[in-house]
Design a protein around this motif. Structure first.
Motif, PDB file in Angstrom:
ATOM      1  N   GLU A 382       0.799  -1.227   0.000  1.00 50.62           N
ATOM      2  CA  GLU A 382       0.000   0.000   0.000  1.00 50.62           C
ATOM      3  C   GLU A 382       0.834   1.282   0.000  1.00 50.62           C
ATOM      4  O   GLU A 382       0.319   2.352  -0.333  1.00 50.62           O
ATOM      5  N   THR A 383       2.116   1.172   0.367  1.00 50.73           N
ATOM      6  CA  THR A 383       2.922   2.400   0.491  1.00 50.73           C
ATOM      7  C   THR A 383       4.166   2.426  -0.380  1.00 50.73           C
ATOM      8  O   THR A 383       4.775   3.490  -0.533  1.00 50.73           O
ATOM      9  N   ASP A 384       4.549   1.291  -0.945  1.00 50.30           N
ATOM     10  CA  ASP A 384       5.779   1.226  -1.731  1.00 50.30           C
ATOM     11  C   ASP A 384       5.454   0.839  -3.166  1.00 50.30           C
ATOM     12  O   ASP A 384       5.242  -0.329  -3.479  1.00 50.30           O
ATOM     13  N   PRO A 385       5.426   1.810  -4.075  1.00 48.63           N
ATOM     14  CA  PRO A 385       5.089   1.490  -5.471  1.00 48.63           C
ATOM     15  C   PRO A 385       6.104   0.582  -6.148  1.00 48.63           C
ATOM     16  O   PRO A 385       5.789  -0.052  -7.160  1.00 48.63           O
ATOM     17  N   THR A 386       7.318   0.468  -5.589  1.00 49.02           N
ATOM     18  CA  THR A 386       8.325  -0.415  -6.185  1.00 49.02           C
ATOM     19  C   THR A 386       8.132  -1.873  -5.756  1.00 49.02           C
ATOM     20  O   THR A 386       8.758  -2.762  -6.321  1.00 49.02           O
ATOM     21  N   LEU A 387       7.289  -2.097  -4.745  1.00 52.09           N
ATOM     22  CA  LEU A 387       7.037  -3.443  -4.223  1.00 52.09           C
ATOM     23  C   LEU A 387       8.349  -4.179  -3.914  1.00 52.09           C
ATOM     24  O   LEU A 387       8.506  -5.375  -4.199  1.00 52.09           O
ATOM     25  N   THR A 388       9.281  -3.475  -3.319  1.00 52.32           N
ATOM     26  CA  THR A 388      10.582  -4.053  -2.984  1.00 52.32           C
ATOM     27  C   THR A 388      10.430  -5.174  -1.969  1.00 52.32           C
ATOM     28  O   THR A 388       9.716  -5.045  -0.976  1.00 52.32           O
ATOM     29  N   ARG A 389      11.112  -6.283  -2.222  1.00 53.61           N
ATOM     30  CA  ARG A 389      11.147  -7.404  -1.291  1.00 53.61           C
ATOM     31  C   ARG A 389      12.236  -7.113  -0.256  1.00 53.61           C
ATOM     32  O   ARG A 389      13.414  -7.109  -0.585  1.00 53.61           O
TER      33      ARG A 389
END
Length: 434
Positions: A382-389
Motif C-alpha cells: 500500500e505504500t511502496d510502489p516499487t514493491l521491494t522485497r
C-alpha cells in the motif's frame, strides 16, 4: 456448528481438569538434544496464485475484493506475475528444495470450454524455472479461487461444479506431470467452506453439499493423477484447529478422501497458559497466541491417526501487524528456529515428518487485507510502489537452517511450552513435552 461448539466445550473442560493433574508431573531437568532432520528432509516456501500474482482475472475472489466488502482493495498484490523470476531466485537463495504455488483455474480457463495457452505459458515458465533452480514444485490445484463464470453458475452450489472442476484440473495435471510435482488438491477444505460462507458464495444450508462436492473433486483428481503418475504424492492440506474439534471436523472431508501424505497447516497455539482467542477469525492474526511446541502435538496427533502416511507441514509462519514488532516481542527468526527445533524433536521421536514449508515467501493479500504480514520477505503493497522485497531477520536464519539440516543439537527454544496444551487434547495435555 452447534454440535461442534459442544464438542469444543467438552474437550476444553476435559483438558482443564487434566491440566491440574499434568501440572503436578515434574519436568525433566534438561530436554534431549535434537539431531538434524537429514538430507532427505524437504524445506520449502509457500505461496498462492490470487494472493500474490496480481492482474487478477475474473473470479469469486476478484469480485469480492472489488465489491467494497473487503478491508483493503486488491490493488495489484505483490505482482508475482511480473516478478516470478526474481522471487524464485529469492527462494533458491534460501536453500530450500520445494516451492509451492497455485495454477489458477480462473487464469487458464477464462470462459466455459476455453483454455488460454498464453496464461498456461506463464505457469510453464514458472515451473521450469523452479526446476532449473534445483527446487521441486508443489502445485496446489484449488486455493479457494474459481472463475467468475462459475460464480454465475452458482459456484459450489452448482451440481455440475465437480465435473467442470475436474475438466480443468486434468489439464493441469497432464501439463505438469513431467515435472514430478508434489500435489495439493484443495487448500484447507474446512476453511474453504468457511470462506465461502463469509463472502456469500453459499448459505448455511449449502455446507453439506459443498463438502460432498469437495470430497468428490479430491477423490476424482486423486485417481486421475495416479492413473498418469503411479508414484505421485497427493494430499489436501488440513488447517489444524486447536481445542479438540479436529476429529469432528475430519468427518466432513479428511476421513472421506485418499491421501499419499498428510499435509498440515499449523499456526496458533492454545493452553492453560495461553487460552484460545477469536483473533484469527476476526482478522487480527497477530494478536493470536503462538506456542511453537504446538506443532509437535499436531504432528503427533496425525502420526497416530495416520500411522502409515508421512507428514508434511505445508504451511507455517508468524503474522505481524503491517510488519511491526509483535506485542509478545516474538521475532520471525526466533519463531522459525523454535518451530524447526520442534520438528527435529518430532523426527527424533519417530514421527515421520518429511517436509516443512514456510508461509510465505513474500507478504501478500491475506484474503481481504494487507495488514497481516507473514512473508519471510516483507512487501509494503500500500505504500511502496516499487514493491521491494525486504528481507526479514528470518532470511539468514532459514539459510542457516537449510544449510545445516535444522538448528544445532543443543538449541533451546526461546519460548517454554505452555501448561496443558489443548492443541490435540487430551494427549497434548496428559503427555506434555518438556
Amino acid at each position: 456448528m452447534i454440535a461442534t461448539m459442544r464438542v469444543r466445550a467438552s474437550a476444553l473442560f476435559v483438558v482443564l481438569v487434566a491440566g491440574l493433574v499434568a501440572a503436578t508431573v515434574p519436568a525433566s531437568a534438561e530436554p534431549p538434544t535434537v539431531p538434524p532432520l537429514g538430507s532427505s528432509f524437504l524445506f520449502g516456501v509457500s505461496s498462492s496464485g490470487f494472493q500474490s500474482e496480481g492482474s487478477a482475472p475474473d473470479s469469486n475472489w476478484s469480485r469480492y475484493a472489488a465489491s467494497g466488502k473487503a478491508k483493503d482493495p486488491y490493488l495489484n498484490s505483490v505482482e508475482f506475475l511480473n516478478r516470478a523470476s526474481s522471487d524464485i531466485e529469492l527462494a533458491k537463495d534460501l536453500g530450500v528444495g520445494v516451492y509451492r504455488l497455485t495454477v489458477e483455474w480462473a487464469r487458464v480457463q477464462p470462459r466455459p470450454g476455453v483454455w488460454v495457452d498464453g496464461d498456461f505459458a506463464f505457469y510453464d515458465s514458472v515451473i521450469r524455472q523452479i526446476r532449473a533452480a534445483g527446487m521441486r514444485p508443489m502445485i496446489t490445484l484449488d486455493h479457494w479461487v474459481y472463475p467468475g463464470w462459475e460464480v454465475d453458475r452458482g459456484g459450489w452450489r452448482n451440481p455440475q461444479m465437480v465435473a467442470e472442476w475436474l475438466a480443468n484440473m486434468r489439464r493441469v495435471v497432464d501439463r505438469y506431470k513431467q515435472f514430478d510435482p508434489l500435489w495439493v488438491t484443495i487448500n484447507e477444505p474446512t476453511a474453504y467452506v468457511g470462506q465461502e460462507l463469509a463472502t456469500g458464495g453459499l448459505g448455511p444450508q449449502d455446507v453439506p453439499a459443498m463438502f460432498d462436492r469437495l470430497v468428490q473433486a479430491h477423490n476424482g483428481i486423486y485417481d486421475y493423477i495416479h492413473s498418469v503418475m503411479p508414484g505421485a504424492m497427493v494430499t489436501s492440506n488440513v488447517a489444524h484447529i486447536p481445542g479438540g474439534a479436529e476429529p469432528v471436523i475430519a468427518t466432513q472431508f479428511v476421513d472421506r478422501v485418499q491421501l499419499d501424505y498428510v499435509g498440515i497447516d499449523f499456526y496458533y497455539g492454545a493452553s492453560l497458559t495461553n487460552p484460545p482467542s477469536l483473533d484469527p477469525l476476526i482478522g487480527t492474526h497477530w494478536d493470536a497466541t503462538i506456542e511453537p511446541e504446538g506443532i509437535y502435538y499436531a504432528l503427533r496427533y496425525y502420526a497416530r491417526k495416520y500411522p502409515t502416511l508421512p507428514l508434511y507441514i505445508v504451511e507455517n509462519g508468524m503474522p505481524t501487524d503491517n510488519g511491526t514488532t509483535r506485542a509478545d516481542d516474538y521475532h520471525r527468526a526466533d519463531h522459525l528456529r523454535d518451530i524447526v527445533y520442534w520438528l527435529q524433536r518430532a523426527k527424533a521421536d519417530g514421527i515421520d515428518v518429511i517436509g516443512y514449508n514456510y508461509w510465505s515467501l513474500t507478504d501478500n493479500y491475506e484474503w481481504g487485507s494487507y495488514a497481516s504480514r507473514f512473508g519471510i520477505y516483507t512487501v509494503d503493497v500500500e505504500t511502496d510502489p516499487t514493491l521491494t522485497r525486504k528481507p526479514t531477520d528470518a532470511v539468514p536464519a532459514y539459510r542457516e537452517i537449510t544449510r545445516n539440516g535444522g538448528v544445532p543439537a543443543d538449541y533451546r527454544p526461546t519460548r517454554a511450552p505452555g501448561l496443558c496444551s489443548i492443541i490435540a487434547p487430551p494427549a497434548s495435555c496428559l503427555e506434555p513435552v518438556r
